[in-house]
Design a protein around this motif. Structure first.
Motif, short mmCIF file in Angstrom:
data_model
loop_
_atom_site.label_atom_id
_atom_site.label_comp_id
_atom_site.label_asym_id
_atom_site.label_seq_id
_atom_site.Cartn_x
_atom_site.Cartn_y
_atom_site.Cartn_z
N THR A 1 0.85 -1.19 0.00
CA THR A 1 0.00 0.00 0.00
C THR A 1 0.89 1.24 0.00
N ALA A 2 0.28 2.39 -0.02
CA ALA A 2 1.04 3.64 -0.02
C ALA A 2 0.19 4.72 0.62
N VAL A 3 0.85 5.72 1.15
CA VAL A 3 0.17 6.87 1.76
C VAL A 3 0.91 8.13 1.36
N LEU A 4 0.21 9.25 1.43
CA LEU A 4 0.82 10.54 1.15
C LEU A 4 1.38 11.16 2.42
N LEU A 5 2.45 11.87 2.27
CA LEU A 5 3.03 12.65 3.36
C LEU A 5 3.21 14.06 2.83
N THR A 6 2.15 14.86 2.95
CA THR A 6 2.13 16.23 2.45
C THR A 6 1.56 17.13 3.54
N PRO A 7 1.70 18.45 3.42
CA PRO A 7 1.11 19.33 4.43
C PRO A 7 -0.39 19.14 4.59
N ALA A 8 -1.09 18.73 3.54
CA ALA A 8 -2.54 18.59 3.60
C ALA A 8 -2.99 17.20 4.01
N GLN A 9 -2.12 16.22 3.89
CA GLN A 9 -2.52 14.84 4.16
C GLN A 9 -1.30 14.02 4.55
N PHE A 10 -1.31 13.51 5.77
CA PHE A 10 -0.20 12.70 6.25
C PHE A 10 -0.71 11.76 7.34
N PRO A 11 -0.01 10.66 7.59
CA PRO A 11 -0.45 9.75 8.66
C PRO A 11 -0.38 10.44 10.01
N SER A 12 -1.50 10.61 10.64
CA SER A 12 -1.53 11.37 11.90
C SER A 12 -0.76 10.68 13.02
N VAL A 13 -0.46 9.39 12.87
CA VAL A 13 0.31 8.71 13.90
C VAL A 13 1.70 9.30 14.04
N LEU A 14 2.16 10.00 13.01
CA LEU A 14 3.53 10.50 13.00
C LEU A 14 3.70 11.83 13.73
N PRO B 1 -0.23 28.09 13.25
CA PRO B 1 0.66 26.99 13.64
C PRO B 1 1.42 26.45 12.44
N PRO B 2 2.29 25.46 12.65
CA PRO B 2 3.01 24.86 11.52
C PRO B 2 2.04 24.23 10.51
N PRO B 3 2.47 24.09 9.27
CA PRO B 3 1.60 23.50 8.24
C PRO B 3 1.11 22.11 8.64
N GLY B 4 -0.16 21.89 8.39
CA GLY B 4 -0.75 20.59 8.69
C GLY B 4 -1.35 20.48 10.07
N ALA C 1 -6.51 26.62 7.29
CA ALA C 1 -6.23 25.20 7.08
C ALA C 1 -5.56 24.93 5.75
N VAL C 2 -4.75 23.87 5.76
CA VAL C 2 -4.16 23.35 4.53
C VAL C 2 -5.19 22.42 3.89
N ARG C 3 -5.42 22.61 2.59
CA ARG C 3 -6.40 21.79 1.88
C ARG C 3 -5.70 20.97 0.80
N PRO C 4 -6.21 19.78 0.54
CA PRO C 4 -5.65 19.01 -0.56
C PRO C 4 -5.78 19.78 -1.87
N GLY C 5 -4.75 19.74 -2.70
CA GLY C 5 -4.79 20.45 -3.97
C GLY C 5 -5.68 19.73 -4.96
#
Length: 352
Positions: free
Chosen positions: A25-38, A261-264, A326-330
């Protein structure tokens, strides 16, 4: 949550190379979408993986090598990974094979819990330490501990509520949640019903059918977190309108308006009608809300408790201000032709 098995094709024994990555599988790591566990925000999530907070973001490709070892391959081709995720979410096959030039690094382990494994290779396990690293290599990535409640589980719980908003909202009585006049009222134990139960689902149990647009692997993480939340659910006083933790969270959210605050840290995503779904995090708290409705707060200090916040007079303005920050998905990335796939397997040659 997508059926991750759809992202895995049968492994051909004839193409078992040492440097092959069989993609699960794969996930995105961007300011708008990232695994919140991190982490609470994008820079924190990048720091957890030892990455620079590159503005365009990354794609995280989770898979196994020919020996069955777990690897997380970081690539800078965000569009390619986004197209693959979108295809899998629609039930379509997509051979995610990032070009070698797009690979940033390969990290041992997985940051998310996956319920699938590549066929034809040994069971998933962490790779052995690199003997040439002389003890300087990073420890394998691991999912959050499912036996405890903490920041990662709190954020996962908020993500799950965002995905299952309608089910959670149905548990709240309108007369209770809209009775406040200052936007800080919290539904009490009598009128709020089961809304303060565990964070796994609206009735305190896991709901495997509610998640549809989450990061890959999040459901596998959120369900154990929800179990821990349910087992340690706090008492009625946690749902009182005077809970100091809720007031602190709202005060912190208000402070974001004057000091972004910081992005995301604040993220906005699609919701029915003209509304938006908001997710915000801060030290010890997570907030999920609809801009046309109420909010829910989760706290580190209240394991498993979901605290509904009445709309009142002040909450609408706060949510509008947060949405503006808020940061929004592009826009949906344009698909590009992927490298030629290897028959019978999803693999990234030379990624490890």
């Amino acid at each position: 949550m997508r059926d991750e098995e759809s992202a895995v094709a049968g492994t051909d024994d004839a193409v078992a190379e040492d440097d092959a990555l069989y993609v699960l599988t794969a996930v995105l790591l961007t300011p708008a979408q990232f695994p919140s566990v991190l982490g609470d925000d994008y820079p924190a999530a990048c720091e957890a993986l030892g990455l620079e907070p590159y503005a365009e973001g990354y794609g995280l490709v989770l898979g196994q090598d020919g020996d069955g070892a777990r690897w997380t391959v970081v690539v800078d081709d965000v569009s390619l990974v986004a197209v693959a995720i979108a295809s899998w979410d629609c039930g379509m096959e997509y051979d995610l094979s990032p070009d070698d030039r797009s690979v940033v690094c390969a990290l041992p382990g997985w940051p998310l819990a996956l319920a699938v494994a590549a066929p034809g290779v040994p069971a998933p396990h962490d790779p052995p330490p690199d003997p040439e690293a002389e003890g300087t290599d990073l420890p394998p990535l691991t999912p959050p501990d499912t036996e405890t409640w903490g920041p990662a589980q709190r954020r996962l719980g908020a993500d799950e509520i965002a995905l299952q908003w309608a089910a959670w909202r149905d548990q709240i009585d309108d007369e209770t949640t809209f009775s406040g006049s200052n936007g800080t009222d919290v539904a009490d134990d009598t009128d709020g019903g089961d809304a303060g139960a565990g964070a796994g689902g609206p009735d305190g149990t896991d709901d495997p059918d509610g998640a549809q647009e989450s990061d890959a692997g999040a459901a596998a993480d959120a369900a154990p977190a929800a179990d821990a939340a349910e087992e340690s659910s706090a008492g009625p006083t946690a749902r009182s309108g005077t809970h100091p933790g809720v007031r602190r969270a709202l005060a912190d959210a208000h402070a974001y308006v004057d000091n972004p605050p910081p992005p995301g840290r604040i993220r906005s995503s699609f919701a029915p009608g003209d509304a938006r779904t908001l997710r915000a995090d801060g030290p010890g708290w997570s907030l999920v809300a609809r801009t046309d409705d109420i909010a829910f707060v989760l706290l580190d200090e209240e394991p498993g408790e979901v605290l509904p916040v009445g709309r009142g007079a002040a909450l609408p303005g706060l949510l509008k201000a947060l949405d503006a920050l808020a940061v929004r998905p592009g826009r949906a990335p344009r698909a590009r032709e992927p490298p030629r796939p290897v028959a019978g397997a999803h693999r990234s040659s030379g990624a490890l």
